[in-house]
Design a protein around this motif. Structure first.
Motif, PDB file in Angstrom:
ATOM      1  N   LYS A 239       0.810  -1.222   0.000  1.00 45.52           N
ATOM      2  CA  LYS A 239       0.000   0.000   0.000  1.00 45.52           C
ATOM      3  C   LYS A 239       0.847   1.279   0.000  1.00 45.52           C
ATOM      4  O   LYS A 239       0.295   2.383  -0.048  1.00 45.52           O
ATOM      5  N   GLY A 240       2.160   1.133   0.082  1.00 40.74           N
ATOM      6  CA  GLY A 240       3.036   2.309   0.072  1.00 40.74           C
ATOM      7  C   GLY A 240       2.972   3.137   1.337  1.00 40.74           C
ATOM      8  O   GLY A 240       3.152   4.363   1.304  1.00 40.74           O
ATOM      9  N   LYS A 241       2.729   2.487   2.470  1.00 38.87           N
ATOM     10  CA  LYS A 241       2.600   3.188   3.746  1.00 38.87           C
ATOM     11  C   LYS A 241       3.863   3.024   4.595  1.00 38.87           C
ATOM     12  O   LYS A 241       4.669   2.114   4.362  1.00 38.87           O
ATOM     13  N   VAL A 242       4.010   3.903   5.585  1.00 33.48           N
ATOM     14  CA  VAL A 242       5.190   3.916   6.442  1.00 33.48           C
ATOM     15  C   VAL A 242       4.751   3.881   7.900  1.00 33.48           C
ATOM     16  O   VAL A 242       3.819   4.593   8.295  1.00 33.48           O
ATOM     17  N   LEU A 243       5.415   3.057   8.697  1.00 29.62           N
ATOM     18  CA  LEU A 243       5.167   2.996  10.129  1.00 29.62           C
ATOM     19  C   LEU A 243       5.992   4.075  10.817  1.00 29.62           C
ATOM     20  O   LEU A 243       7.199   4.174  10.615  1.00 29.62           O
ATOM     21  N   ALA A 244       5.324   4.892  11.641  1.00 26.07           N
ATOM     22  CA  ALA A 244       6.000   5.916  12.442  1.00 26.07           C
ATOM     23  C   ALA A 244       5.876   5.491  13.905  1.00 26.07           C
ATOM     24  O   ALA A 244       4.890   5.817  14.564  1.00 26.07           O
ATOM     25  N   PRO A 245       6.844   4.744  14.412  1.00 24.22           N
ATOM     26  CA  PRO A 245       6.651   4.077  15.713  1.00 24.22           C
ATOM     27  C   PRO A 245       7.048   4.925  16.923  1.00 24.22           C
ATOM     28  O   PRO A 245       8.007   5.705  16.886  1.00 24.22           O
ATOM     29  N   GLY A 246       6.286   4.737  17.992  1.00 29.93           N
ATOM     30  CA  GLY A 246       6.694   5.240  19.299  1.00 29.93           C
ATOM     31  C   GLY A 246       7.522   4.190  20.002  1.00 29.93           C
ATOM     32  O   GLY A 246       7.074   3.046  20.156  1.00 29.93           O
ATOM     33  N   VAL A 247       8.750   4.543  20.407  1.00 28.11           N
ATOM     34  CA  VAL A 247       9.684   3.540  20.928  1.00 28.11           C
ATOM     35  C   VAL A 247      10.200   3.868  22.330  1.00 28.11           C
ATOM     36  O   VAL A 247      11.124   3.233  22.822  1.00 28.11           O
ATOM     37  N   ALA A 248       9.590   4.861  22.983  1.00 30.29           N
ATOM     38  CA  ALA A 248       9.939   5.195  24.367  1.00 30.29           C
ATOM     39  C   ALA A 248       8.664   5.610  25.083  1.00 30.29           C
ATOM     40  O   ALA A 248       7.727   6.124  24.462  1.00 30.29           O
ATOM     41  N   SER A 249       8.614   5.384  26.384  1.00 28.92           N
ATOM     42  CA  SER A 249       7.412   5.704  27.140  1.00 28.92           C
ATOM     43  C   SER A 249       7.195   7.215  27.194  1.00 28.92           C
ATOM     44  O   SER A 249       8.130   7.991  27.422  1.00 28.92           O
ATOM     45  N   SER A 250       5.942   7.620  26.993  1.00 29.15           N
ATOM     46  CA  SER A 250       5.590   9.032  27.151  1.00 29.15           C
ATOM     47  C   SER A 250       4.974   9.295  28.524  1.00 29.15           C
ATOM     48  O   SER A 250       4.619  10.431  28.836  1.00 29.15           O
ATOM     49  N   LYS A 251       4.863   8.247  29.357  1.00 33.25           N
ATOM     50  CA  LYS A 251       4.222   8.357  30.669  1.00 33.25           C
ATOM     51  C   LYS A 251       5.200   8.191  31.817  1.00 33.25           C
ATOM     52  O   LYS A 251       5.107   8.893  32.827  1.00 33.25           O
ATOM     53  N   ARG A 252       6.118   7.254  31.671  1.00 42.39           N
ATOM     54  CA  ARG A 252       7.024   6.944  32.775  1.00 42.39           C
ATOM     55  C   ARG A 252       8.295   7.788  32.688  1.00 42.39           C
ATOM     56  O   ARG A 252       8.868   7.945  31.605  1.00 42.39           O
ATOM     57  N   PRO A 253       8.772   8.311  33.817  1.00 42.50           N
ATOM     58  CA  PRO A 253       9.926   9.209  33.780  1.00 42.50           C
ATOM     59  C   PRO A 253      11.272   8.517  33.611  1.00 42.50           C
ATOM     60  O   PRO A 253      12.282   9.183  33.382  1.00 42.50           O
ATOM     61  N   GLU A 254      11.306   7.185  33.720  1.00 39.20           N
ATOM     62  CA  GLU A 254      12.572   6.491  33.520  1.00 39.20           C
ATOM     63  C   GLU A 254      13.046   6.695  32.081  1.00 39.20           C
ATOM     64  O   GLU A 254      12.278   6.544  31.136  1.00 39.20           O
ATOM     65  N   ILE A 255      14.314   7.021  31.926  1.00 37.63           N
ATOM     66  CA  ILE A 255      14.862   7.306  30.600  1.00 37.63           C
ATOM     67  C   ILE A 255      15.383   6.014  29.985  1.00 37.63           C
ATOM     68  O   ILE A 255      16.306   5.388  30.514  1.00 37.63           O
ATOM     69  N   GLU A 256      14.801   5.613  28.887  1.00 35.62           N
ATOM     70  CA  GLU A 256      15.202   4.385  28.207  1.00 35.62           C
ATOM     71  C   GLU A 256      16.621   4.540  27.654  1.00 35.62           C
ATOM     72  O   GLU A 256      16.990   5.589  27.124  1.00 35.62           O
ATOM     73  N   SER A 257      17.395   3.486  27.756  1.00 35.71           N
ATOM     74  CA  SER A 257      18.749   3.518  27.214  1.00 35.71           C
ATOM     75  C   SER A 257      18.703   3.464  25.689  1.00 35.71           C
ATOM     76  O   SER A 257      17.718   3.026  25.091  1.00 35.71           O
ATOM     77  N   VAL A 258      19.787   3.910  25.080  1.00 38.09           N
ATOM     78  CA  VAL A 258      19.890   3.815  23.628  1.00 38.09           C
ATOM     79  C   VAL A 258      19.778   2.353  23.194  1.00 38.09           C
ATOM     80  O   VAL A 258      19.139   2.037  22.180  1.00 38.09           O
ATOM     81  N   GLU A 259      20.360   1.447  23.973  1.00 39.61           N
ATOM     82  CA  GLU A 259      20.324   0.023  23.636  1.00 39.61           C
ATOM     83  C   GLU A 259      18.898  -0.507  23.633  1.00 39.61           C
ATOM     84  O   GLU A 259      18.511  -1.285  22.737  1.00 39.61           O
ATOM     85  N   GLU A 260      18.093  -0.130  24.646  1.00 39.43           N
ATOM     86  CA  GLU A 260      16.702  -0.589  24.703  1.00 39.43           C
ATOM     87  C   GLU A 260      15.913  -0.069  23.509  1.00 39.43           C
ATOM     88  O   GLU A 260      15.168  -0.823  22.858  1.00 39.43           O
ATOM     89  N   ILE A 261      16.053   1.204  23.223  1.00 42.52           N
ATOM     90  CA  ILE A 261      15.327   1.801  22.095  1.00 42.52           C
ATOM     91  C   ILE A 261      15.759   1.160  20.782  1.00 42.52           C
ATOM     92  O   ILE A 261      14.932   0.829  19.927  1.00 42.52           O
ATOM     93  N   ARG A 262      17.059   0.966  20.652  1.00 45.26           N
ATOM     94  CA  ARG A 262      17.587   0.380  19.428  1.00 45.26           C
ATOM     95  C   ARG A 262      17.052  -1.038  19.218  1.00 45.26           C
ATOM     96  O   ARG A 262      16.710  -1.435  18.100  1.00 45.26           O
ATOM     97  N   GLY A 263      16.938  -1.809  20.305  1.00 46.89           N
ATOM     98  CA  GLY A 263      16.422  -3.168  20.202  1.00 46.89           C
ATOM     99  C   GLY A 263      14.980  -3.192  19.719  1.00 46.89           C
ATOM    100  O   GLY A 263      14.615  -3.998  18.848  1.00 46.89           O
ATOM    101  N   LEU A 264      14.128  -2.330  20.288  1.00 41.14           N
ATOM    102  CA  LEU A 264      12.734  -2.267  19.864  1.00 41.14           C
ATOM    103  C   LEU A 264      12.637  -1.787  18.420  1.00 41.14           C
ATOM    104  O   LEU A 264      11.861  -2.327  17.614  1.00 41.14           O
TER     105      LEU A 264
END
Length: 317
Positions: A239-264
């Motif tokens: 269909k020619g569409k693109v996924l624009a993903p959310g890869v870090a929590s917008s609710k929890r104050p813990e800061i995700e590591s680059v490694e965690e984000i990269r894995g997801l």
């Protein structure tokens, strides 16, 4: 891949803070920033409707106040923070600008047709109200396009409620929902996207992929990891569409590591067959203000999350 953001930040509303955020987003390296929403995402777009007499504000509730069909509802007004942000963005040289506009289904869900009751007592249960809101949102998007925004997004969290895994609510179906979205983007240039936070059914994913005028599907995957299972890379590609993903929590104050984000993000790239762009956090950061102490502390957390998203994207680009 480019980075983006859904819209809100946990700072108090002021034009000075809009200017501050523009500079900070440039410093972090966000490629396609939105104008920062420092007011409630419903109130921003309801205020012109109240001023025009289409809805009435009683206490904290909005009520329909005009007979539908008597006259069409048009957007007349300004969103000052969007205008101020564009002025700064022109000098900062972002790769694109995102306009987060609340969609017609979500706006209609906040307009009461009668006292009491739940969503069945709102404009969601009246297709004429939703279609009228779609024409209104189309006017808002045209205004945003004139200002210089070229990534035009509608935010529709309520769609995750309307379109469940097994059934539709309030009399809606695939065709009627698609028609509303087509009306929203009629005559609009640039790139078109839709943001739905929370749990998303495979039925909703398929419906949105099939709407021709939608380019980007923006869902959350960090705090709703089950959404990974709905992604169909073959359908996105066909269909020619693109996924624009959310890869870090917008609710929890813990800061995700680059490694965690990269894995997801790596997992999503595989599921979507590489059709991934405009990577962001799950949703806006307005909710961080209650989870992380002061507003300023929450804002610093938001910037660090965006900085780590940027680093992860650079690693995988």
């Amino acid at each position: 891949m480019k980075t983006s953001h859904v819209g809100s930040f946990p700072l108090e509303f002021s034009l000075e803070n809009v200017s501050l955020i523009a500079r900070d987003l440039h410093e972090v390296g966000v490629d396609v920033p939105p104008y920062p929403q420092l007011r409630n995402f419903i109130e921003i777009y309801m205020e012109p409707l109240v001023a025009g007499g289409f809805v009435t504000l009683r206490g904290e509730s909005y009520f329909l106040s005009k007979s539908l069909g008597a006259e069409d509802v048009v957007f007349e007004g300004r969103i000052e923070e969007a205008e101020v942000f564009v002025d700064h963005a022109r000098s900062l040289g972002f790769r694109g600008l995102r306009a987060p506009v609340t969609g017609p289904f979500t706006l209609s869900s906040k307009v009461l047709l009668a006292e009491g009751g739940g969503l069945e007592s709102t404009g969601l249960a009246n297709a004429d109200v939703v279609r009228t809101m779609a024409r209104y949102v189309n006017g808002v998007l045209k205004y945003m396009e004139r200002l210089g925004f070229n990534y035009l997004f509608i935010d529709e969290p309520i769609l995750g409620v309307i379109v469940g895994a097994r059934r539709f609510l309030f009399g809606w179906d695939e065709g009627s929902i698609a028609d509303v979205i087509e009306t929203v983007f009629k005559g609009i240039g640039g790139y078109h996207g839709i943001h739905v936070c929370g749990r998303v059914s495979r039925r909703l994913f398929d419906l949105l992929v099939d709407v021709p005028v939608v380019d980007f599907l923006n869902f959350e995957f960090h705090d709703s990891p089950e959404n990974v299972n709905i992604v169909d890379g073959e359908r996105l590609s066909f269909k020619g569409k693109v996924l624009a993903p959310g890869v870090a929590s917008s609710k929890r104050p813990e800061i995700e590591s680059v490694e965690e984000i990269r894995g997801l993000l790596r997992e999503l790239l595989a599921k979507a067959r590489g059709r991934v762009d405009l990577v962001s956090a799950d949703c806006g950061f307005g909710g961080l203000s209650t989870a992380s102490g002061s507003r300023r502390e929450a804002y610093e957390v938001a910037l660090k999350k965006l900085a780590n998203i940027k680093k992860a994207v650079l690693d995988l680009s």
